[in-house]
Motif scaffolding. Sequence first.
Motif, PDB file in Angstrom:
ATOM      1  N   LYS A 180      -9.580  30.130   7.172  1.00 58.62           N
ATOM      2  CA  LYS A 180      -9.332  31.415   7.840  1.00 58.62           C
ATOM      3  C   LYS A 180     -10.000  32.557   7.069  1.00 58.62           C
ATOM      4  CE  LYS A 180      -5.292  32.328   9.442  1.00 58.62           C
ATOM      5  NZ  LYS A 180      -5.503  32.355  10.901  1.00 58.62           N
ATOM      6  N   LEU A 181     -10.447  33.571   7.778  1.00 54.46           N
ATOM      7  CA  LEU A 181     -11.101  34.698   7.110  1.00 54.46           C
ATOM      8  C   LEU A 181     -10.101  35.376   6.172  1.00 54.46           C
ATOM      9  CD1 LEU A 181     -13.211  36.435   9.909  1.00 54.46           C
ATOM     10  CD2 LEU A 181     -13.780  34.477   8.461  1.00 54.46           C
ATOM     11  N   VAL A 182     -10.505  35.484   4.917  1.00 58.11           N
ATOM     12  CA  VAL A 182      -9.586  36.023   3.911  1.00 58.11           C
ATOM     13  C   VAL A 182      -9.318  37.501   4.167  1.00 58.11           C
ATOM     14  CG1 VAL A 182      -9.298  36.429   1.435  1.00 58.11           C
ATOM     15  CG2 VAL A 182     -10.306  34.287   2.250  1.00 58.11           C
ATOM     16  N   LEU A 183     -10.351  38.213   4.575  1.00 54.67           N
ATOM     17  CA  LEU A 183     -10.163  39.643   4.852  1.00 54.67           C
ATOM     18  C   LEU A 183      -9.120  39.834   5.962  1.00 54.67           C
ATOM     19  CD1 LEU A 183     -11.033  42.601   4.455  1.00 54.67           C
ATOM     20  CD2 LEU A 183     -12.763  42.224   6.217  1.00 54.67           C
ATOM     21  N   TYR A 214     -12.296  34.565  17.864  1.00 51.43           N
ATOM     22  CA  TYR A 214     -11.387  34.941  16.765  1.00 51.43           C
ATOM     23  C   TYR A 214     -10.723  33.680  16.219  1.00 51.43           C
ATOM     24  CZ  TYR A 214      -7.146  36.748  14.573  1.00 51.43           C
ATOM     25  OH  TYR A 214      -6.121  37.004  13.691  1.00 51.43           O
ATOM     26  N   ASN A 215     -10.622  33.588  14.904  1.00 51.71           N
ATOM     27  CA  ASN A 215     -10.016  32.414  14.250  1.00 51.71           C
ATOM     28  C   ASN A 215     -10.680  31.121  14.735  1.00 51.71           C
ATOM     29  OD1 ASN A 215      -7.998  31.831  12.196  1.00 51.71           O
ATOM     30  ND2 ASN A 215      -6.936  30.671  13.774  1.00 51.71           N
ATOM     31  N   LYS A 216     -11.977  31.170  14.970  1.00 53.76           N
ATOM     32  CA  LYS A 216     -12.829  30.046  15.423  1.00 53.76           C
ATOM     33  C   LYS A 216     -12.283  29.333  16.652  1.00 53.76           C
ATOM     34  CE  LYS A 216     -10.874  28.746  11.191  1.00 53.76           C
ATOM     35  NZ  LYS A 216     -10.119  27.640  10.661  1.00 53.76           N
ATOM     36  N   GLY A 217     -11.619  30.108  17.496  1.00 55.90           N
ATOM     37  CA  GLY A 217     -11.092  29.524  18.735  1.00 55.90           C
ATOM     38  C   GLY A 217      -9.842  28.694  18.529  1.00 55.90           C
ATOM     39  N   GLU A 218      -9.381  28.625  17.286  1.00 56.49           N
ATOM     40  CA  GLU A 218      -8.175  27.850  16.997  1.00 56.49           C
ATOM     41  C   GLU A 218      -6.953  28.739  17.201  1.00 56.49           C
ATOM     42  OE1 GLU A 218     -10.289  24.850  13.742  1.00 56.49           O
ATOM     43  OE2 GLU A 218      -9.028  26.491  13.041  1.00 56.49           O
ATOM     44  N   VAL A 219      -6.774  29.141  18.429  1.00 61.97           N
ATOM     45  CA  VAL A 219      -5.686  30.040  18.780  1.00 61.97           C
ATOM     46  C   VAL A 219      -5.079  29.518  20.074  1.00 61.97           C
ATOM     47  CG1 VAL A 219      -5.006  32.437  19.126  1.00 61.97           C
ATOM     48  CG2 VAL A 219      -7.117  31.941  17.900  1.00 61.97           C
ATOM     49  N   CYS A 220      -3.749  29.375  20.091  1.00 58.11           N
ATOM     50  CA  CYS A 220      -3.135  28.801  21.305  1.00 58.11           C
ATOM     51  C   CYS A 220      -3.347  29.704  22.511  1.00 58.11           C
ATOM     52  CB  CYS A 220      -1.654  28.554  21.065  1.00 58.11           C
ATOM     53  SG  CYS A 220      -0.835  29.986  20.387  1.00 58.11           S
ATOM     54  N   VAL A 221      -3.470  31.019  22.291  1.00 62.09           N
ATOM     55  CA  VAL A 221      -3.670  31.948  23.408  1.00 62.09           C
ATOM     56  C   VAL A 221      -5.142  32.329  23.593  1.00 62.09           C
ATOM     57  CG1 VAL A 221      -1.375  32.962  23.469  1.00 62.09           C
ATOM     58  CG2 VAL A 221      -3.042  33.855  21.857  1.00 62.09           C
ATOM     59  N   ALA A 222      -6.056  31.585  22.966  1.00 62.78           N
ATOM     60  CA  ALA A 222      -7.482  31.916  23.079  1.00 62.78           C
ATOM     61  C   ALA A 222      -7.881  32.093  24.546  1.00 62.78           C
ATOM     62  CB  ALA A 222      -8.317  30.790  22.456  1.00 62.78           C
ATOM     63  N   GLY A 243     -15.144  31.351  10.349  1.00 67.88           N
ATOM     64  CA  GLY A 243     -15.230  30.295   9.345  1.00 67.88           C
ATOM     65  C   GLY A 243     -15.334  28.918   9.993  1.00 67.88           C
ATOM     66  N   PRO A 244     -15.106  27.875   9.195  1.00 66.58           N
ATOM     67  CA  PRO A 244     -15.216  26.504   9.704  1.00 66.58           C
ATOM     68  C   PRO A 244     -13.963  26.070  10.469  1.00 66.58           C
ATOM     69  CG  PRO A 244     -14.589  26.484   7.397  1.00 66.58           C
ATOM     70  CD  PRO A 244     -14.793  27.931   7.750  1.00 66.58           C
TER      71      PRO A 244
END
Length: 500
Positions: free
Chosen positions: A112-115, A296-304, A342-343
Amino acid sequence: NGSNGKAAPAAGVVVPEIKFTKLFINGEFVDAASGKTFETRDPRTGDVLAHVAEADKADVDLAVKSARDAFEHGKWPRMSGYERGRIMSKLADLVEQHTEELAALDGADAGKLVLLGKIIDIPAATQMLRYYAGAADKIHGEVLRVSGKYQGYTLKEPVGVVGVIIPWNFPTMMFFLKVSPALAAGCTVVVKPAEQTPLSALYYAHLAKLAGVPDGVINVVPGFGPTAGAALTSHMDVDSVAFTGSTEVGRLIMESAARSNLKMVSLELGGKSPLIVFDDADVDMAVNLSRLAIFYNKGEVCVAGSRVYVQEGIYDEFVKKAVEAAQNWKVGDPFDVTTNMGPQVDKDQFERVLKYIEHGKSEGATLLTGGKPAADKGYYIEPTIFVDVTEDMKIAQEEIFGPVMSLMKFRSVDEVIEKANCTKYGLAAGIVTKSLDIANRVSRSVRAGTVWVNCYYAFDPDAPFGGYKMSGFGRDQGLAAMDKYLQVKSVITALPDSPW
Ligand code: NAD
């Protein structure tokens, strides 16, 4: 610049110090009864990040016993809501003080993006804690209007021992989304974090102890789903399971609850959320929103917002700009502040997303950009856009959980409402329009737990969040979430001498 260029994460990757790798049971860090450990890997390189104690049934039994003892005999459910709230506020302060370290842990463990961890995930978690800290002394019953010579009222009581099972995409937010209202209610918890991302949950257990949460109130048992997770869901002494994860596993959890002690279950599951852009939208704004909604969050979002419906009048312009926007979404090391994406979290997800991309191609969708790994090492994937997608295709129906946008054209409001509702999911939807009438009509017609109008990912602790249809049931966030952790008891007292 140029997401489709190669990311170069391997040279000089920053690896944060990892302090906690054991199970947290009854206020102590302990090894697994079996002595076993499992590897958690760094998705930037695929290298082992840490060996973590692996909980199995014996450990879950110990954790549940400790949670049960703390519930039946401990201070936590018996202290005033105000005092619980004070301890929770202190925990929020401690989390805040350790923001740098915690954001780095989720960065290395989940990619996950640290910023963004520092400015979004951790502040959201502390806000959640403080919101429910404030709710802890406002748990009211009702006075009932009973007929006859009786007096009635309700008491809200904590449900007891809660099993919390969470996924890897938002390790910090998921932890506090469930644990904060459970703590406010006076419950005790056994948390099984995802096997991909166990590290920050262990850190939170440590901070909770420092804040004064009594031993046994929070237990953390990293391990795998079919072993540690299943031990929790089938346990005869767990009163409730709060789950976030896939629809497939949600089904297993209900079955397991039904076969054991009929424990309460709440499920926050998958999604295939539509983002609907109408002709009157500002195209640049809508393109930006659609990019955020899926990448956002490399598409790893349940509400993407994985299905983007664009009205025909602006479709061509939208497609052109969306492709440019995707190509300017920078893929790279999540510790680099200029990175947008990120990855993917691990090798399985990486391969799963690439497989969906192949399905899209073979089913006849047109790949406009992306579609390949974005680096030679690690689990990086290019931001990907398909057009010519039809509702019957796998990529339009199934949750990919990766950076893959399906763009579709529509003509009328009626048509898009029908299409928006044509998956088995109902978690969220987005609408972009300047027309109040369209916004209101579509908001009320879409079967989803959250609708965003001219925004996306606008979350707030006060806004209940959860699914319709096979996206699950029960609500996180808001005062509605307290219902998952409270029993309602009616107390009826005879009043033989009542004058009325
Ligand atoms: P998953 O369902 O495989 O795993 C989630 C958790 O369940 C993990 O902790 C896992 O170990 C555990 N688990 C797996 N099998 C189990 C079993 N048999 N018994 C008990 N526990 C078990 O999901 P995932 O792949 O890790 O996460 C991605 C999924 O989560 C996606 O489908 C996504 O939509 C969903 N998700 C939903 C929300 C939401 O709020 N609705 C939020 C984030 C993610």
